[in-house]
Write a protein that holds these residues in place. Structure first.
Motif, PDB file in Angstrom:
ATOM      1  N   UNK A 115      37.918  49.151  23.108  1.00 54.12           N
ATOM      2  CA  UNK A 115      37.173  50.186  22.393  1.00 54.12           C
ATOM      3  C   UNK A 115      35.810  49.747  21.905  1.00 54.12           C
ATOM      4  N   UNK A 116      35.592  48.445  21.827  1.00 51.28           N
ATOM      5  CA  UNK A 116      34.290  47.924  21.380  1.00 51.28           C
ATOM      6  C   UNK A 116      33.486  47.370  22.544  1.00 51.28           C
ATOM      7  N   UNK A 117      34.147  46.601  23.391  1.00 48.44           N
ATOM      8  CA  UNK A 117      33.443  45.889  24.456  1.00 48.44           C
ATOM      9  C   UNK A 117      33.710  46.482  25.845  1.00 48.44           C
ATOM     10  N   UNK A 118      32.663  46.526  26.637  1.00 51.65           N
ATOM     11  CA  UNK A 118      32.820  46.614  28.078  1.00 51.65           C
ATOM     12  C   UNK A 118      32.996  45.203  28.592  1.00 51.65           C
ATOM     13  N   UNK A 119      33.581  45.068  29.771  1.00 48.09           N
ATOM     14  CA  UNK A 119      33.818  43.719  30.295  1.00 48.09           C
ATOM     15  C   UNK A 119      33.433  43.625  31.771  1.00 48.09           C
ATOM     16  N   UNK A 120      32.895  42.484  32.110  1.00 48.26           N
ATOM     17  CA  UNK A 120      32.629  42.121  33.504  1.00 48.26           C
ATOM     18  C   UNK A 120      33.496  40.906  33.800  1.00 48.26           C
ATOM     19  N   UNK A 121      34.289  40.987  34.868  1.00 46.53           N
ATOM     20  CA  UNK A 121      35.053  39.804  35.267  1.00 46.53           C
ATOM     21  C   UNK A 121      34.535  39.286  36.596  1.00 46.53           C
ATOM     22  N   UNK A 122      34.580  37.974  36.736  1.00 47.96           N
ATOM     23  CA  UNK A 122      34.240  37.307  37.993  1.00 47.96           C
ATOM     24  C   UNK A 122      35.297  36.248  38.240  1.00 47.96           C
ATOM     25  N   UNK A 123      35.804  36.192  39.473  1.00 45.13           N
ATOM     26  CA  UNK A 123      36.793  35.168  39.807  1.00 45.13           C
ATOM     27  C   UNK A 123      36.805  34.934  41.319  1.00 45.13           C
ATOM     28  N   UNK A 124      37.367  33.823  41.697  1.00 47.08           N
ATOM     29  CA  UNK A 124      37.541  33.502  43.119  1.00 47.08           C
ATOM     30  C   UNK A 124      39.027  33.604  43.424  1.00 47.08           C
ATOM     31  N   UNK A 125      39.387  34.472  44.367  1.00 44.53           N
ATOM     32  CA  UNK A 125      40.800  34.704  44.646  1.00 44.53           C
ATOM     33  C   UNK A 125      41.380  33.573  45.509  1.00 44.53           C
ATOM     34  N   UNK A 126      42.708  33.555  45.734  1.00 37.64           N
ATOM     35  CA  UNK A 126      43.326  32.455  46.495  1.00 37.64           C
ATOM     36  C   UNK A 126      42.799  32.307  47.919  1.00 37.64           C
ATOM     37  N   UNK A 127      42.185  33.363  48.468  1.00 37.10           N
ATOM     38  CA  UNK A 127      41.588  33.271  49.806  1.00 37.10           C
ATOM     39  C   UNK A 127      40.132  32.812  49.749  1.00 37.10           C
ATOM     40  N   UNK A 132      34.231  40.513  41.679  1.00 34.28           N
ATOM     41  CA  UNK A 132      33.764  40.907  40.349  1.00 34.28           C
ATOM     42  C   UNK A 132      33.936  42.409  40.185  1.00 34.28           C
ATOM     43  N   UNK A 133      34.031  42.842  38.941  1.00 32.78           N
ATOM     44  CA  UNK A 133      34.146  44.271  38.628  1.00 32.78           C
ATOM     45  C   UNK A 133      33.877  44.457  37.144  1.00 32.78           C
ATOM     46  N   UNK A 134      33.598  45.700  36.751  1.00 32.79           N
ATOM     47  CA  UNK A 134      33.337  45.983  35.340  1.00 32.79           C
ATOM     48  C   UNK A 134      33.981  47.284  34.911  1.00 32.79           C
ATOM     49  N   UNK A 135      34.336  47.368  33.646  1.00 35.55           N
ATOM     50  CA  UNK A 135      34.710  48.616  32.985  1.00 35.55           C
ATOM     51  C   UNK A 135      33.801  48.802  31.779  1.00 35.55           C
ATOM     52  N   UNK A 136      33.300  50.011  31.591  1.00 30.91           N
ATOM     53  CA  UNK A 136      32.514  50.331  30.405  1.00 30.91           C
ATOM     54  C   UNK A 136      33.415  50.320  29.161  1.00 30.91           C
ATOM     55  N   UNK A 137      32.835  50.207  27.974  1.00 33.26           N
ATOM     56  CA  UNK A 137      33.642  50.031  26.755  1.00 33.26           C
ATOM     57  C   UNK A 137      34.677  51.122  26.505  1.00 33.26           C
ATOM     58  N   UNK A 138      34.396  52.347  26.930  1.00 28.49           N
ATOM     59  CA  UNK A 138      35.306  53.449  26.605  1.00 28.49           C
ATOM     60  C   UNK A 138      36.530  53.529  27.527  1.00 28.49           C
ATOM     61  N   UNK A 139      36.514  52.805  28.648  1.00 28.23           N
ATOM     62  CA  UNK A 139      37.552  53.001  29.668  1.00 28.23           C
ATOM     63  C   UNK A 139      38.939  52.555  29.193  1.00 28.23           C
ATOM     64  N   UNK A 140      39.048  51.314  28.724  1.00 26.86           N
ATOM     65  CA  UNK A 140      40.366  50.787  28.330  1.00 26.86           C
ATOM     66  C   UNK A 140      40.981  51.612  27.206  1.00 26.86           C
ATOM     67  N   UNK A 141      40.158  52.013  26.240  1.00 28.65           N
ATOM     68  CA  UNK A 141      40.661  52.816  25.128  1.00 28.65           C
ATOM     69  C   UNK A 141      41.118  54.186  25.615  1.00 28.65           C
ATOM     70  N   UNK A 142      40.330  54.787  26.505  1.00 33.68           N
ATOM     71  CA  UNK A 142      40.683  56.111  27.028  1.00 33.68           C
ATOM     72  C   UNK A 142      41.998  56.068  27.800  1.00 33.68           C
TER      73      UNK A 142
END
Length: 211
Positions: A115-127, A132-142
């Protein structure tokens, strides 16, 4: 700091209306500046909760005037998840602009607040694919998600379809950010334009072009 405001939403509607009418966009009534931004279009269906019709933006700072002009059209016409928005849909649309601020590096994948933060994640998968991907702050709360549910959903959004393990989650580099929002429905846009310019815009438009 620049905050999202009504004039930015008006400019996004102006941009889309001008596209359908093949006209120049009226000049914006807000101050320019450089910020990351998003434009989200939703459509009300049969009086229910508005459904997403397009959402595209940039996590890099852009000049706001050109940025809103570009992303108003990109999110309306070029979001690959949806068909392009047609002129006849305008009366049922609402537009939200987001101006992103306060980027911070999280200590781990759970170092943020729903509800406060949007987040950007970055990672390297097993392959060995970088994702990377992002959600705006309102998404998780909604969506009513916990932080973990949001992270797992975001990993899927990045295109990763393998097993999500705690080991993989711990490899995530997380950036959190905040945003200001402003939302306006098309009817409010028409009222605003009528009040400030003396006449409501008319829609000549046919179908959106094939871009």
């Amino acid at each position: 700091m620049v905050s999202a405001n009504k004039e930015m939403v008006v400019y996004c509607f102006d941009t889309l209306v001008s596209y359908y009418n093949n006209e120049e966009v009226p000049p914006p009534a807000f101050d320019d500046g450089q910020h990351p931004l998003f434009v989200t279009w939703k459509k009300a269906v049969n009086g229910g909760e508005p459904r997403l019709r397009g959402c595209i933006g940039t996590l890099e700072a852009r000049w706001l005037v050109n940025g809103f002009k570009d992303y108003a059209l990109n999110s309306a016409l070029r979001d690959r998840r949806f068909p392009p928005i047609h002129a006849k849909e305008l009366p049922s649309l609402e537009c939200t602009v987001s101006v992103l601020t306060d980027y911070e590096t999280g200590d781990n994948h759970l170092d943020w607040e729903v509800g406060k933060h949007g987040i950007i994640i970055e990672f390297i998968d097993p392959d060995n694919t970088r994702r990377s991907a992002t959600y705006l702050p309102e998404i998780a709360a909604h969506e009513g998600w916990t932080k973990l549910e949001a992270i797992d959903s975001l990993m899927r959004k990045s295109g990763y379809s393998g097993t999500i393990s705690e080991t993989l989650r711990k490899k995530i580099k997380l950036t959190r950010y905040q945003s200001t929002l402003c939302t306006m429905q098309y009817s409010d846009y028409i009222s605003h334009v009528r009040a400030t310019r003396g006449a409501a815009p008319s829609i000549v438009g046919g179908k959106p072009g094939n871009h």
